[in-house]
Design a protein around this motif. Structure first.
Motif, PDB file in Angstrom:
ATOM      1  N   GLN A  66     -33.086  46.595  47.940  1.00  0.00           N
ATOM      2  CA  GLN A  66     -33.856  45.440  48.416  1.00  0.00           C
ATOM      3  C   GLN A  66     -34.324  45.662  49.853  1.00  0.00           C
ATOM      4  OE1 GLN A  66     -31.030  42.230  47.837  1.00  0.00           O
ATOM      5  NE2 GLN A  66     -32.088  41.570  45.966  1.00  0.00           N
ATOM      6  N   ILE A  67     -33.444  46.168  50.686  1.00  0.00           N
ATOM      7  CA  ILE A  67     -33.820  46.452  52.071  1.00  0.00           C
ATOM      8  C   ILE A  67     -34.925  47.502  52.105  1.00  0.00           C
ATOM      9  CG2 ILE A  67     -33.030  47.447  54.259  1.00  0.00           C
ATOM     10  CD1 ILE A  67     -30.304  46.083  53.725  1.00  0.00           C
ATOM     11  N   ASP A  68     -34.784  48.547  51.301  1.00  0.00           N
ATOM     12  CA  ASP A  68     -35.842  49.568  51.220  1.00  0.00           C
ATOM     13  C   ASP A  68     -37.177  48.943  50.858  1.00  0.00           C
ATOM     14  OD1 ASP A  68     -34.540  51.891  51.952  1.00  0.00           O
ATOM     15  OD2 ASP A  68     -34.274  52.626  49.906  1.00  0.00           O
ATOM     16  N   ALA A  69     -37.156  48.037  49.913  1.00  0.00           N
ATOM     17  CA  ALA A  69     -38.408  47.396  49.484  1.00  0.00           C
ATOM     18  C   ALA A  69     -39.014  46.552  50.607  1.00  0.00           C
ATOM     19  CB  ALA A  69     -38.159  46.531  48.251  1.00  0.00           C
ATOM     20  N   ILE A  70     -38.176  45.902  51.391  1.00  0.00           N
ATOM     21  CA  ILE A  70     -38.666  45.062  52.482  1.00  0.00           C
ATOM     22  C   ILE A  70     -39.170  45.920  53.640  1.00  0.00           C
ATOM     23  CG2 ILE A  70     -37.976  43.414  54.282  1.00  0.00           C
ATOM     24  CD1 ILE A  70     -35.908  42.316  52.266  1.00  0.00           C
ATOM     25  N   LEU A  71     -38.406  46.947  53.997  1.00  0.00           N
ATOM     26  CA  LEU A  71     -38.709  47.730  55.199  1.00  0.00           C
ATOM     27  C   LEU A  71     -39.373  49.068  54.928  1.00  0.00           C
ATOM     28  CD1 LEU A  71     -35.344  47.259  57.149  1.00  0.00           C
ATOM     29  CD2 LEU A  71     -37.460  45.931  57.379  1.00  0.00           C
TER      30      LEU A  71
ATOM     31  N   SER B 287     -33.931  38.201  54.980  1.00  0.00           N
ATOM     32  CA  SER B 287     -34.460  39.329  55.756  1.00  0.00           C
ATOM     33  C   SER B 287     -33.485  40.505  55.610  1.00  0.00           C
ATOM     34  CB  SER B 287     -34.555  38.941  57.232  1.00  0.00           C
ATOM     35  OG  SER B 287     -33.251  38.761  57.775  1.00  0.00           O
ATOM     36  N   ALA B 288     -33.880  41.661  56.131  1.00  0.00           N
ATOM     37  CA  ALA B 288     -32.966  42.814  56.136  1.00  0.00           C
ATOM     38  C   ALA B 288     -31.697  42.479  56.917  1.00  0.00           C
ATOM     39  CB  ALA B 288     -33.655  44.037  56.724  1.00  0.00           C
ATOM     40  N   LYS B 289     -31.841  41.741  58.017  1.00  0.00           N
ATOM     41  CA  LYS B 289     -30.663  41.345  58.802  1.00  0.00           C
ATOM     42  C   LYS B 289     -29.711  40.496  57.957  1.00  0.00           C
ATOM     43  CE  LYS B 289     -31.134  40.220  63.218  1.00  0.00           C
ATOM     44  NZ  LYS B 289     -31.644  39.554  64.449  1.00  0.00           N
ATOM     45  N   GLU B 290     -30.268  39.586  57.199  1.00  0.00           N
ATOM     46  CA  GLU B 290     -29.431  38.712  56.376  1.00  0.00           C
ATOM     47  C   GLU B 290     -28.815  39.465  55.199  1.00  0.00           C
ATOM     48  OE1 GLU B 290     -31.448  34.382  57.112  1.00  0.00           O
ATOM     49  OE2 GLU B 290     -32.654  35.896  56.071  1.00  0.00           O
ATOM     50  N   ILE B 291     -29.531  40.428  54.653  1.00  0.00           N
ATOM     51  CA  ILE B 291     -28.947  41.236  53.572  1.00  0.00           C
ATOM     52  C   ILE B 291     -27.788  42.066  54.114  1.00  0.00           C
ATOM     53  CG2 ILE B 291     -29.354  43.104  51.920  1.00  0.00           C
ATOM     54  CD1 ILE B 291     -32.267  42.045  51.670  1.00  0.00           C
ATOM     55  N   VAL B 292     -27.965  42.680  55.271  1.00  0.00           N
ATOM     56  CA  VAL B 292     -26.858  43.426  55.874  1.00  0.00           C
ATOM     57  C   VAL B 292     -25.699  42.471  56.165  1.00  0.00           C
ATOM     58  CG1 VAL B 292     -26.120  44.753  57.911  1.00  0.00           C
ATOM     59  CG2 VAL B 292     -28.279  45.316  56.748  1.00  0.00           C
ATOM     60  N   GLY B 293     -25.998  41.271  56.634  1.00  0.00           N
ATOM     61  CA  GLY B 293     -24.945  40.276  56.845  1.00  0.00           C
ATOM     62  C   GLY B 293     -24.206  39.950  55.558  1.00  0.00           C
ATOM     63  N   HIS B 294     -24.961  39.772  54.481  1.00  0.00           N
ATOM     64  CA  HIS B 294     -24.334  39.533  53.176  1.00  0.00           C
ATOM     65  C   HIS B 294     -23.450  40.713  52.775  1.00  0.00           C
ATOM     66  CE1 HIS B 294     -23.683  38.779  48.960  1.00  0.00           C
ATOM     67  NE2 HIS B 294     -24.374  39.867  48.641  1.00  0.00           N
ATOM     68  N   LEU B 295     -23.890  41.929  53.053  1.00  0.00           N
ATOM     69  CA  LEU B 295     -23.077  43.099  52.723  1.00  0.00           C
ATOM     70  C   LEU B 295     -21.812  43.166  53.580  1.00  0.00           C
ATOM     71  CD1 LEU B 295     -25.856  45.754  52.088  1.00  0.00           C
ATOM     72  CD2 LEU B 295     -24.362  44.659  50.385  1.00  0.00           C
TER      73      LEU B 295
ATOM     74  N   GLU C 182     -37.787  39.945  59.709  1.00  0.00           N
ATOM     75  CA  GLU C 182     -38.881  39.398  58.898  1.00  0.00           C
ATOM     76  C   GLU C 182     -38.397  39.109  57.481  1.00  0.00           C
ATOM     77  OE1 GLU C 182     -42.184  42.122  59.006  1.00  0.00           O
ATOM     78  OE2 GLU C 182     -42.317  42.025  61.194  1.00  0.00           O
ATOM     79  N   ARG C 183     -38.707  37.921  57.013  1.00  0.00           N
ATOM     80  CA  ARG C 183     -38.365  37.545  55.634  1.00  0.00           C
ATOM     81  C   ARG C 183     -39.569  37.835  54.747  1.00  0.00           C
ATOM     82  NH1 ARG C 183     -35.648  32.495  57.942  1.00  0.00           N
ATOM     83  NH2 ARG C 183     -33.440  32.978  57.743  1.00  0.00           N
ATOM     84  N   PRO C 184     -39.345  38.429  53.572  1.00  0.00           N
ATOM     85  CA  PRO C 184     -40.467  38.710  52.668  1.00  0.00           C
ATOM     86  C   PRO C 184     -41.090  37.444  52.082  1.00  0.00           C
ATOM     87  CG  PRO C 184     -38.389  39.321  51.644  1.00  0.00           C
ATOM     88  CD  PRO C 184     -38.081  38.922  53.054  1.00  0.00           C
ATOM     89  N   ALA C 185     -40.337  36.354  52.083  1.00  0.00           N
ATOM     90  CA  ALA C 185     -40.802  35.041  51.615  1.00  0.00           C
ATOM     91  C   ALA C 185     -39.877  34.010  52.261  1.00  0.00           C
ATOM     92  CB  ALA C 185     -40.742  34.946  50.092  1.00  0.00           C
ATOM     93  N   PRO C 186     -40.324  32.769  52.383  1.00  0.00           N
ATOM     94  CA  PRO C 186     -39.495  31.747  53.051  1.00  0.00           C
ATOM     95  C   PRO C 186     -38.108  31.565  52.425  1.00  0.00           C
ATOM     96  CG  PRO C 186     -41.719  30.930  52.744  1.00  0.00           C
ATOM     97  CD  PRO C 186     -41.638  32.242  52.005  1.00  0.00           C
TER      98      PRO C 186
END
Length: 167
Positions: free
Chosen positions: A154-159, A37-45, A29-33
């Motif tokens: 950021q992930i904490d804030a989303i999830l 998402s958390a998946k994409e943030i982990v991917g960035h990491l 789930e993306r917090p905004a368009p």
């Protein structure tokens, strides 16, 4: 060896356990368009780990701290992290960072603390160093861990999975 490698190892172990409890649907789930998402943030990491891995190793044989950057948004999009299996992303991220902690611990002190006037940490570091100021590999490795914590918040804030991440 250092507080930041111990912190890195403990953080990825603790946070990975929490993240594996999150459903793949929730992680996507993306917090905004226009936000990751958390998946994409982990991917960035994961991308950050991959880019910094080679930087930390190459720094042993360089007289400077000048490294290539990368197009972060494009990397996340092109690698399709949003479509990747969530448990695979989390375990890859955890294991890559465990390896990075070993890499960081293996850097001799004379290399870690050597001052470099020539660097591009004003362009590639999370907490930049002005171009005219000397920088060390130790600073850059510590900055990597700070960047990781930033994105975990950021992930904490989303999830709302932990709220235990620190700067």
């Amino acid at each position: 060896m250092s507080d930041y490698t111990d912190d890195l190892r403990a953080t990825v172990d603790r946070v990975a356990a929490d993240l594996l409890l999150v459903s793949p649907e929730r992680a996507a789930e993306r917090p905004a368009p226009d936000r990751w998402s958390a998946k994409e943030i982990v991917g960035h990491l994961i991308d950050s780990a991959a880019n910094n891995h080679q930087r930390f190793v190459r720094a042993r044989w360089q007289d400077d701290l000048v490294f290539s950057g990368y197009a972060q948004d494009a990397w996340v999009t092109e690698q399709r992290y949003q479509d990747a299996p969530w448990p695979e992303l989390v375990t890859l991220w955890r294991d890559y960072n465990r390896h990075l902690a070993r890499v960081m611990e293996g850097v001799p002190e004379e290399i870690r603390f050597r001052q470099h006037r020539r660097h591009n940490l004003h362009e590639i570091a999370w907490r930049t160093v002005p171009a005219g100021e000397p920088a060390t590999l130790d600073y850059f490795m510590r900055d990597y861990v700070g960047h990781l914590h930033h994105h975990l918040r950021q992930i904490d804030a989303i999830l709302a999975v932990g709220g235990r991440n620190k700067e």
